[in-house]
Enzyme design. Structure first.
Site, PDB file in Angstrom:
ATOM      1  N   ASP A  15      38.436  27.683 -19.230  1.00 59.61           N
ATOM      2  CA  ASP A  15      37.750  28.833 -19.829  1.00 59.61           C
ATOM      3  C   ASP A  15      37.861  30.097 -18.979  1.00 59.61           C
ATOM      4  O   ASP A  15      36.858  30.755 -18.674  1.00 59.61           O
ATOM      5  CB  ASP A  15      36.264  28.514 -20.064  1.00 59.61           C
ATOM      6  CG  ASP A  15      36.035  27.193 -20.763  1.00 59.61           C
ATOM      7  OD1 ASP A  15      36.881  26.829 -21.605  1.00 59.61           O
ATOM      8  OD2 ASP A  15      35.032  26.517 -20.474  1.00 59.61           O
ATOM      9  N   GLU A 187      35.554  30.144 -31.617  1.00 62.35           N
ATOM     10  CA  GLU A 187      34.659  30.284 -30.458  1.00 62.35           C
ATOM     11  C   GLU A 187      35.289  31.245 -29.457  1.00 62.35           C
ATOM     12  O   GLU A 187      36.272  31.908 -29.740  1.00 62.35           O
ATOM     13  CB  GLU A 187      34.424  28.904 -29.814  1.00 62.35           C
ATOM     14  CG  GLU A 187      35.704  28.194 -29.411  1.00 62.35           C
ATOM     15  CD  GLU A 187      35.463  26.781 -28.900  1.00 62.35           C
ATOM     16  OE1 GLU A 187      34.364  26.487 -28.423  1.00 62.35           O
ATOM     17  OE2 GLU A 187      36.415  25.972 -28.970  1.00 62.35           O
TER      18      GLU A 187
END
Length: 528
Positions: A15, A187
């Protein structure tokens, strides 16, 4: 111009949120249940990266006692505006089943190395929060809205709401600005303003082998957003031949010279698609088309193992020594604890100078207070070695060398006490939550000498060793080779998000907090 080899951050570094301030580049990555929270790396050339800071070092910033496996810090977002660094992050308390308890916070610092402030609470409507600083001075928060209702699709779209720095809270209405594409599972939103457009970068397809990154744009920050008709921007889906799989969840950075790069997560699988190192960070060079869409510079939308770097002198960093002698009053930067800070109540580097002392606490299945220190496994061929002075009095007391994914998947070369044997050594494997002892009988060892423990990993195979010889290489194999593919995101019946760690731990289930003293730790990566 140098070539960048991917992944740029190897091992469990998912991430990535990438940021440039002047000629300095920073990447912040998720840490999930490992403490301290968030890891920030620095580079001058986009090729060589050095750890500089973990911003979330205090319980007042991050209290993870009791957090579920693969909970904790999800998807941090690092940004900078008017002399201040901003870090947005989610502390996930629960995420199994229909619901997700996801609390979003903001901390700030005048310097990237801190000190970082106590957190400002934002919301709990979903995860992957991101802060955008608009050119008019307003600030906007985006995050995924989690919709638990069965008639909906869980990933309910991307919410937008204004953040008031003066009031230190979200203000105004909340708007759902983007529901995603047919790839679904939208997302990881990040907004960028380029040539009059607001560009919304999202991840889609889930964080496994269908993962992707998609770009959309609008003239207005609250939409409507049109999707690039050649979406996705990046994916490995359907390309088993690619060395970098799971490509998606990214963020963009513009260089001093107006070049663009996409930092994104990826995975490097062993056979049968098991990524024991976890999700890693890679970098792709990008270019804008004449009609204002972003493309990978090498063509197509698949991640490349090698990309063109910056036209600047390379600035490598000195690697950490392979051996940690525990001769400093604080832990080195590669070490992490589980859920709780490394504090004197259970860890000391001064009570016995030259040793790491761990005081036994809860079991390896605990979500609360484990006495465990570990570092990421960052290569497929590694050796790890330590020496431990430990004197158990009951089977409830253990210490040793741990290979750890989470509470339900780990391998433990441990010293303990057994009736009829006294001090002894054995191997525990916990696989998908099931407990196994891998030796028919624990091996009796003398009471006095320190015991040296070693592990050798070659791809999916782990071989363990021990010796009582303190100065000679007289290693004895203990047990058979162990298949450690179960220590991966991919082996679980449900998705999970971390990677393999290697380290030391001590348990005392009697509550006596018996200590184990570790003289050193060696982590060595093997080259082919």
């Amino acid at each position: 111009m140098s070539m960048i080899e991917n992944p740029i951050l190897r091992g469990f570094y998912p991430d990535p949120s990438i940021l440039r301030v002047k000629d300095n580049y920073y990447i912040a990555t998720s840490t999930f249940e490992w403490f301290p929270g968030v890891r920030i790396y620095h580079s001058k050339d986009l090729k060589h990266w050095q750890f500089i800071n973990s911003p979330l070092t205090r319980v007042s910033q991050l209290d993870m006692d009791g957090n579920v496996n693969s909970g904790g810090v999800w998807a941090p977002c690092l940004s900078y505006c008017n002399g201040l660094y901003y870090l947005i992050y989610t502390d996930v308390k629960s995420w199994h089943g229909a619901y997700k308890d996801t609390h979003n916070y903001l901390v700030t610092a005048e310097e990237i190395t801190g000190p970082w402030s106590d957190p400002v609470y934002l919301n709990s409507s979903g995860f992957d929060p991101s802060l955008f600083h608009d050119t008019d001075g307003r600030k906007w928060l985006t995050n995924v809205v989690w919709d638990y209702r069965p008639e909906n699709h869980s990933f309910g779209g991307i919410l937008l709401q204004e953040y008031s720095e003066k009031e230190q809270k979200l203000v105004g209405g909340v708007k759902n600005i983007f529901k995603g594409t047919d790839i679904k599972l939208t997302e990881a939103p990040h907004i960028y303003k380029v040539n009059g457009y607001y560009y919304l970068l999202t991840a889609e397809g889930g964080t496994e082998y269908e993962h992707a990154a998609t770009l959309a744009r609008s003239k207005n920050i609250d939409g409507p957003y049109e999707v690039d008709d050649q979406y996705p921007l990046l994916t490995s889906a359907g390309r088993d031949d690619l060395p970098l799989q799971k490509a998606g969840h990214g963020s963009l950075v513009e260089t001093q010279e107006g070049e663009w790069y996409l930092a994104h997560l990826c995975g490097r699988p062993l056979k049968d698609k098991y990524c024991t190192l976890g999700r890693e960070t890679a970098l792709q060079r990008c270019e804008w088309t004449n009609d204002g869409w972003l493309r990978l510079s090498h063509g197509g939308n698949a991640p490349s193992l090698h990309v063109k770097g910056l036209d600047v002198p390379e600035q490598p960093f000195e690697a950490l020594p392979e051996k940690d002698n525990f001769d400093k009053p604080e832990l080195r930067s590669e070490w992490n604890s589980l859920r709780i800070p490394a504090e004197p109540s259970w860890l000391s580097l001064t009570e016995r100078p030259g040793y790491l002392r761990l005081k036994g606490m809860e079991s390896l299945s605990s979500l609360h207070r484990q006495s465990l220190i570990a570092r990421r496994q960052q290569a497929f061929h590694v050796e790890a070695e330590t020496s431990v002075d430990f004197h158990p009095e009951t089977f409830q007391q253990m210490a040793g060398l741990i290979f750890y994914y989470d509470t339900v998947d780990h391998v433990y070369l441990n010293i303990t006490e057994r009736e009829g044997l006294g001090k002894c050594i054995g191997i525990i494997q916990t696989k998908h939550g099931e407990y196994y002892e891998l030796l028919e009988r624990y091996i009796e060892i003398p009471e006095e000498p320190e015991v040296r423990l070693k592990a050798v990993v070659e791809n999916e195979w782990l071989q363990l060793y021990y010796t009582l010889a303190q100065n000679e290489e007289k290693w004895k194999k203990i047990g058979n080779q162990i298949d450690v593919r179960h220590m991966s995101d991919d082996s679980a019946p449900h998705v999970r998000f971390t990677g393999t760690f290697i380290g030391m731990c001590c348990q005392d289930l009697s509550g006596g907090k018996i200590p184990a003293d570790f003289d050193y730790f060696i982590y060595k990566e093997q080259t082919d």
